[in-house]
Design a protein around this motif. Structure first.
Motif, short mmCIF file in Angstrom:
data_model
loop_
_atom_site.label_atom_id
_atom_site.label_comp_id
_atom_site.label_asym_id
_atom_site.label_seq_id
_atom_site.Cartn_x
_atom_site.Cartn_y
_atom_site.Cartn_z
N ALA A 1 -5.77 -29.29 -11.90
CA ALA A 1 -7.00 -28.93 -12.63
C ALA A 1 -8.17 -28.76 -11.67
CB ALA A 1 -7.33 -30.01 -13.67
N TYR A 2 -8.13 -29.46 -10.54
CA TYR A 2 -9.22 -29.40 -9.57
C TYR A 2 -9.13 -28.12 -8.74
CZ TYR A 2 -12.50 -31.35 -6.13
OH TYR A 2 -13.58 -31.58 -5.31
N CYS A 3 -7.96 -27.90 -8.13
CA CYS A 3 -7.70 -26.66 -7.39
C CYS A 3 -6.18 -26.52 -7.25
CB CYS A 3 -8.33 -26.69 -6.00
SG CYS A 3 -7.89 -25.19 -5.07
N PRO A 4 -5.59 -25.48 -7.87
CA PRO A 4 -4.12 -25.33 -7.85
C PRO A 4 -3.55 -25.20 -6.45
CG PRO A 4 -5.14 -23.81 -9.42
CD PRO A 4 -6.25 -24.43 -8.64
N ARG A 5 -4.36 -24.75 -5.50
CA ARG A 5 -3.83 -24.60 -4.14
C ARG A 5 -3.42 -25.94 -3.52
NH1 ARG A 5 -7.11 -19.99 -0.70
NH2 ARG A 5 -6.44 -18.25 -2.00
N ILE A 6 -4.05 -26.99 -3.93
CA ILE A 6 -3.71 -28.31 -3.37
C ILE A 6 -2.25 -28.65 -3.72
CG2 ILE A 6 -4.24 -30.78 -3.46
CD1 ILE A 6 -7.19 -30.00 -3.90
N VAL A 7 -1.85 -28.31 -4.95
CA VAL A 7 -0.46 -28.55 -5.37
C VAL A 7 0.47 -27.63 -4.59
CG1 VAL A 7 1.12 -28.55 -7.33
CG2 VAL A 7 -1.25 -29.28 -7.65
N TYR A 8 0.06 -26.39 -4.40
CA TYR A 8 0.88 -25.44 -3.63
C TYR A 8 1.13 -26.00 -2.22
CZ TYR A 8 2.30 -21.29 -1.05
OH TYR A 8 2.98 -20.41 -0.26
N TYR A 9 0.08 -26.45 -1.56
CA TYR A 9 0.24 -26.96 -0.20
C TYR A 9 1.15 -28.19 -0.17
CZ TYR A 9 -3.61 -23.89 1.19
OH TYR A 9 -4.40 -22.80 1.45
N ALA A 10 1.05 -29.00 -1.18
CA ALA A 10 1.85 -30.24 -1.21
C ALA A 10 3.33 -29.97 -1.44
CB ALA A 10 1.31 -31.17 -2.28
N CYS B 1 4.93 -26.50 -1.76
CA CYS B 1 5.53 -25.27 -1.25
C CYS B 1 5.36 -25.15 0.26
CB CYS B 1 4.91 -24.05 -1.93
SG CYS B 1 5.06 -24.13 -3.72
N MET B 2 4.46 -25.88 0.82
CA MET B 2 4.21 -25.79 2.25
C MET B 2 3.89 -27.21 2.74
SD MET B 2 1.51 -23.08 3.78
CE MET B 2 0.28 -24.04 4.62
N PRO B 3 4.86 -28.14 2.57
CA PRO B 3 4.53 -29.55 2.82
C PRO B 3 3.89 -29.74 4.20
CG PRO B 3 6.71 -29.36 1.90
CD PRO B 3 6.26 -27.95 2.23
N LEU B 4 2.72 -30.31 4.18
CA LEU B 4 1.93 -30.51 5.40
C LEU B 4 1.44 -31.95 5.40
CD1 LEU B 4 -0.35 -27.45 4.78
CD2 LEU B 4 1.31 -27.58 6.62
N ALA C 1 6.11 -23.92 -12.94
CA ALA C 1 6.48 -22.51 -12.73
C ALA C 1 5.93 -22.01 -11.40
CB ALA C 1 5.95 -21.66 -13.89
N MET C 2 4.71 -22.40 -11.06
CA MET C 2 4.12 -21.98 -9.78
C MET C 2 4.95 -22.50 -8.62
SD MET C 2 2.37 -23.04 -6.89
CE MET C 2 1.62 -24.64 -7.20
N ILE C 3 5.36 -23.78 -8.70
CA ILE C 3 6.12 -24.38 -7.60
C ILE C 3 7.49 -23.70 -7.49
CG2 ILE C 3 7.24 -26.50 -6.80
CD1 ILE C 3 4.90 -28.03 -8.18
N ALA C 4 8.14 -23.47 -8.63
CA ALA C 4 9.47 -22.85 -8.61
C ALA C 4 9.42 -21.46 -8.00
CB ALA C 4 10.04 -22.81 -10.02
N ALA C 5 8.37 -20.69 -8.32
CA ALA C 5 8.26 -19.31 -7.82
C ALA C 5 7.54 -19.26 -6.47
CB ALA C 5 7.50 -18.46 -8.84
N LYS D 1 -8.66 -27.67 3.79
CA LYS D 1 -9.52 -26.49 3.95
C LYS D 1 -9.15 -25.65 5.18
CE LYS D 1 -13.65 -28.47 6.08
NZ LYS D 1 -15.03 -28.83 5.83
N ARG D 2 -8.50 -26.25 6.15
CA ARG D 2 -8.16 -25.46 7.34
C ARG D 2 -7.09 -24.40 7.04
NH1 ARG D 2 -5.43 -30.10 7.40
NH2 ARG D 2 -3.46 -30.38 8.52
N PHE D 3 -6.42 -24.51 5.87
CA PHE D 3 -5.40 -23.52 5.51
C PHE D 3 -5.94 -22.44 4.57
CE2 PHE D 3 -3.22 -27.55 6.32
CZ PHE D 3 -2.54 -27.16 7.46
N CYS D 4 -7.15 -22.60 4.10
CA CYS D 4 -7.73 -21.63 3.17
C CYS D 4 -8.66 -20.68 3.93
CB CYS D 4 -8.47 -22.34 2.04
SG CYS D 4 -7.36 -23.10 0.87
N ASN D 5 -8.10 -20.01 4.91
CA ASN D 5 -8.92 -19.14 5.76
C ASN D 5 -9.49 -17.96 5.00
OD1 ASN D 5 -8.33 -20.71 7.99
ND2 ASN D 5 -6.37 -19.68 8.28
#
Ligand code: SF4
Length: 198
Positions: free
Chosen positions: A20-29, A31-34, A168-172, A191-195
């Motif tokens: 709910a805060y920012c979907p990209r945070i879930v994506y990074y966690a 789909c692109m574990p960092l 669905a976002m994570i699966a795709a 934030k360093r990944f949101c260029n």
């Protein structure tokens, strides 16, 4: 239609907040574990959480407008039905029912992200303790006050829709749009990944 209880991806209550805060945070966690970089604000938040838990152990239930009840802290929760897990800050059990309480460091008002996380805890409490949860609380640490959150049909509906979208976002592995609230980016561990937005 029978409910699908097989979840390839188990999610956490905190993911609901992040989504709910920012979907990209879930994506990074997912789909692109960092390795996340804890910011000073996050560390301060963790320290204060520990202090609030200590104080809550001595405090009465007045802040929640509840009578006598039992308080339990740091409760591990999970739901097979929703494919969720998490650790609840405090669970209050009274003759009227069970009430999840989430401690938050925010100086502002309770947001949709906080409500989503609390809804996750409420649904897990329902499954784990075979009960109905009608009400939860968010305790705003810097303001020394609690906010009542009804766990009503509208919140449950938004919660289930968000959970399905997130899965669905994570699966795709679809890279989501950045939050439109750019003020959230300045203290973000990713934030360093949101260029593309800086
Ligand atoms: S920097 Fe902004 S857009 Fe990127 S993940 Fe953090 S909050 Fe989202």
């Amino acid at each position: 239609m029978p409910e699908n209880t097989e979840h390839k991806i188990w999610l956490r209550a905190t993911d609901m907040k992040q989504w709910a805060y920012c979907p990209r945070i879930v994506y990074y966690a997912y789909c692109m574990p960092l390795p996340p970089q804890p910011t000073p604000a996050m560390q301060r938040g963790r320290d204060l959480h520990v202090r609030v838990e200590f104080l809550e152990r001595r405090r009465k239930l007045r802040a929640y407008n509840l009578g006598a009840g039992e308080r339990q802290f740091e409760i591990p929760l999970s739901s097979k039905r929703h494919g969720l897990s998490g650790k609840l800050d405090m669970l209050v059990t009274t003759p009227q029912g069970r009430f999840p309480v989430d401690f938050k460091m925010t100086k502002g008002e309770v947001g949709e992200n906080h409500r989503m996380q609390l809804a996750a805890y409420a649904l897990m409490v329902e499954e784990q303790f075979a009960c109905k949860v009608d009400t939860g609380f968010i305790y705003l640490i810097p303001q020394y006050r609690s906010v009542v959150v009804p766990i009503d049909a509208a919140l449950r509906q938004r919660f289930l829709a968000s959970l399905a979208e997130m899965r669905a976002m994570i699966a795709a592995e679809n890279f989501p749009a950045a939050t439109p609230v750019r003020g959230r980016c300045w203290d973000c561990e990713f934030k360093r990944f949101c260029n593309d937005i800086f």
